[in-house]
Write a protein that holds these residues in place. Structure first.
Motif, PDB file in Angstrom:
ATOM      1  N   MET A   1       0.813  -1.211   0.000  1.00  0.00           N
ATOM      2  CA  MET A   1       0.000   0.000   0.000  1.00  0.00           C
ATOM      3  C   MET A   1       0.851   1.267   0.000  1.00  0.00           C
ATOM      4  N   GLN A   2       2.158   1.119   0.027  1.00  0.00           N
ATOM      5  CA  GLN A   2       3.038   2.261   0.055  1.00  0.00           C
ATOM      6  C   GLN A   2       3.840   2.331  -1.241  1.00  0.00           C
ATOM      7  N   PRO A   3       4.169   3.535  -1.702  1.00  0.00           N
ATOM      8  CA  PRO A   3       5.000   3.636  -2.907  1.00  0.00           C
ATOM      9  C   PRO A   3       6.424   3.193  -2.626  1.00  0.00           C
ATOM     10  N   ASP A   4       7.093   2.712  -3.647  1.00  0.00           N
ATOM     11  CA  ASP A   4       8.472   2.291  -3.486  1.00  0.00           C
ATOM     12  C   ASP A   4       9.380   3.497  -3.299  1.00  0.00           C
ATOM     13  N   THR A   5      10.406   3.285  -2.509  1.00  0.00           N
ATOM     14  CA  THR A   5      11.464   4.261  -2.308  1.00  0.00           C
ATOM     15  C   THR A   5      12.769   3.615  -2.757  1.00  0.00           C
ATOM     16  N   PRO A   6      13.842   4.382  -2.911  1.00  0.00           N
ATOM     17  CA  PRO A   6      15.125   3.746  -3.242  1.00  0.00           C
ATOM     18  C   PRO A   6      15.506   2.649  -2.254  1.00  0.00           C
ATOM     19  N   GLN A   7      15.213   2.869  -0.962  1.00  0.00           N
ATOM     20  CA  GLN A   7      15.540   1.854   0.036  1.00  0.00           C
ATOM     21  C   GLN A   7      14.694   0.597  -0.165  1.00  0.00           C
ATOM     22  N   SER A   8      13.386   0.755  -0.396  1.00  0.00           N
ATOM     23  CA  SER A   8      12.535  -0.428  -0.549  1.00  0.00           C
ATOM     24  C   SER A   8      12.890  -1.196  -1.817  1.00  0.00           C
ATOM     25  N   LEU A   9      13.299  -0.494  -2.881  1.00  0.00           N
ATOM     26  CA  LEU A   9      13.723  -1.185  -4.094  1.00  0.00           C
ATOM     27  C   LEU A   9      14.975  -2.019  -3.845  1.00  0.00           C
ATOM     28  N   ARG A  10      15.904  -1.468  -3.056  1.00  0.00           N
ATOM     29  CA  ARG A  10      17.116  -2.230  -2.730  1.00  0.00           C
ATOM     30  C   ARG A  10      16.760  -3.455  -1.896  1.00  0.00           C
ATOM     31  N   ARG A  11      15.849  -3.291  -0.954  1.00  0.00           N
ATOM     32  CA  ARG A  11      15.446  -4.418  -0.112  1.00  0.00           C
ATOM     33  C   ARG A  11      14.792  -5.507  -0.955  1.00  0.00           C
ATOM     34  N   ARG A  12      13.908  -5.113  -1.854  1.00  0.00           N
ATOM     35  CA  ARG A  12      13.213  -6.083  -2.686  1.00  0.00           C
ATOM     36  C   ARG A  12      14.189  -6.790  -3.625  1.00  0.00           C
ATOM     37  N   ALA A  13      15.157  -6.048  -4.157  1.00  0.00           N
ATOM     38  CA  ALA A  13      16.167  -6.669  -5.022  1.00  0.00           C
ATOM     39  C   ALA A  13      16.992  -7.685  -4.239  1.00  0.00           C
ATOM     40  N   ALA A  14      17.306  -7.369  -2.982  1.00  0.00           N
ATOM     41  CA  ALA A  14      18.066  -8.302  -2.153  1.00  0.00           C
ATOM     42  C   ALA A  14      17.283  -9.588  -1.912  1.00  0.00           C
TER      43      ALA A  14
END
Length: 331
Positions: free
Chosen positions: A164-177
């Motif tokens: 429900m939240q937009p992606d941030t640079p941090q969340s994109l890095r977490r998801r990629a990990a």
């Protein structure tokens, strides 16, 4: 088919903007996890009829838990301590959950399940999946990690707002990990197609992520797509350790294309920096065998077994040595 089966148990630490990844076997051992700090709380003291609250906020990997005491007036509400962090219970944390995954996977899984029962979110599910890998339920863990990688936003530990939240640079890095972890788990499950899909998705989130590029390249070689691997690894990473890993992976791709001389150039460059690396020695032994230099191949494979007898590389080297004894002249 050669499958890379060593898996990290702790994918990254969670301080803002600082993901840390592990490399996988046969090139690198598992990752390490940074353990977060424990919270200390101070309560306010009532003095001469006036309420004064002193609240000490404690941060773990960018997350802050605050507790409040009664006060006469407060300009903004302060979150209360969750029930599961009651008297005598330490704050739940991903670092604490993953700290014992390698040594005590049953305990880590129990911790994650307890955390989930007390409101744990995405991090609790991720920790449970990592524990399942250590317990041998690799396919289930890989599917779980792949699903988690597709959840946008990745709020820290809060499943109520997942997606429900937009992606941030941090969340994109977490998801990629997490996508990288899923790809490694699929590799260990001997499912290269699923591993390739997970790695491809991770690179959509973080195209320049070097660990993901390495995983993608290795799986591409397994799927007999060596040119994809070479394109992904060229130019080589600038960090020396990552560069050496890329050289080993690219050497395997050159070999698959029949370009033994280029493969030998890459593998010797890697071994110049890390002469005792099992994956590099294993690959060079294969290249020597392709060139008909059986004595050199045997020496490299025996070195692999001697250096790390319990490793996956050593298992593969033993298989190659056994085949060599059966047919010493086979290319």
């Amino acid at each position: 088919m050669r499958v890379f089966a060593c898996l990290p148990v702790s994918p990254f630490s969670l301080p803002e903007g600082c993901p840390v990844r592990p490399a996988i076997a046969p090139v690198r051992p598992a990752r390490r996890v940074r353990v977060g700090c424990r919270g200390i709380m101070a309560a306010g003291v009532v003095i001469v009829g006036a309420c004064l609250l002193l609240a000490v906020n404690v941060a773990w990997n960018g997350r802050v838990w605050a507790a409040d005491a009664p006060r006469a007036a407060a300009p903004t509400p302060v979150p209360t301590v969750p029930e599961h962090e009651g008297a005598g219970h330490e704050a739940w944390s991903f670092a604490r959950c993953t700290a014992t995954v390698s040594d005590d996977p049953d305990g880590a899984r129990d911790y994650a399940e307890d955390w989930l029962n007390h409101g744990g979110g995405l991090e609790a599910q991720q920790c449970e999946a990592l524990a399942r890998i250590e317990l041998g339920d690799v396919a289930t863990a890989a599917a779980s990690l792949d699903r988690l990688a597709h959840v946008p936003g990745w709020p820290v530990g809060d499943s109520a707002h997942a997606g429900m939240q937009p992606d941030t640079p941090q969340s994109l890095r977490r998801r990629a990990a997490v996508a990288e972890q899923a790809a490694r788990a699929w590799q260990a499950d001997d499912s290269p197609k699923q591993a390739f899909d997970s790695a491809t998705y991770g690179l959509m989130l973080e195209p320049d992520d070097v660990p993901l590029r390495l995983v993608y390249a290795r799986v591409a070689v397994e799927l007999d797509q060596p040119q994809r691997a070479i394109d992904t690894l060229t130019p080589l990473p600038s960090v020396p350790a990552e560069r050496d890993e890329a050289l080993v992976a690219r050497a395997a791709a050159w070999r698959r294309m029949g370009r033994i001389e280029q493969a030998m150039t890459d593998i010797n460059a890697a071994l110049k920096d890390m002469p005792r690396n099992g994956a590099a020695l294993l690959e060079r032994g294969i290249l020597y065998q392709r060139e008909g230099q059986m004595a050199q191949a045997r020496a490299d494979w025996q070195d692999v077994v001697t250096l790390a007898p319990d490793s996956d590389e050593a298992d593969l080297a033993r298989q190659d040595l056994s085949l060599l004894e059966t047919d010493p002249e086979a290319p």
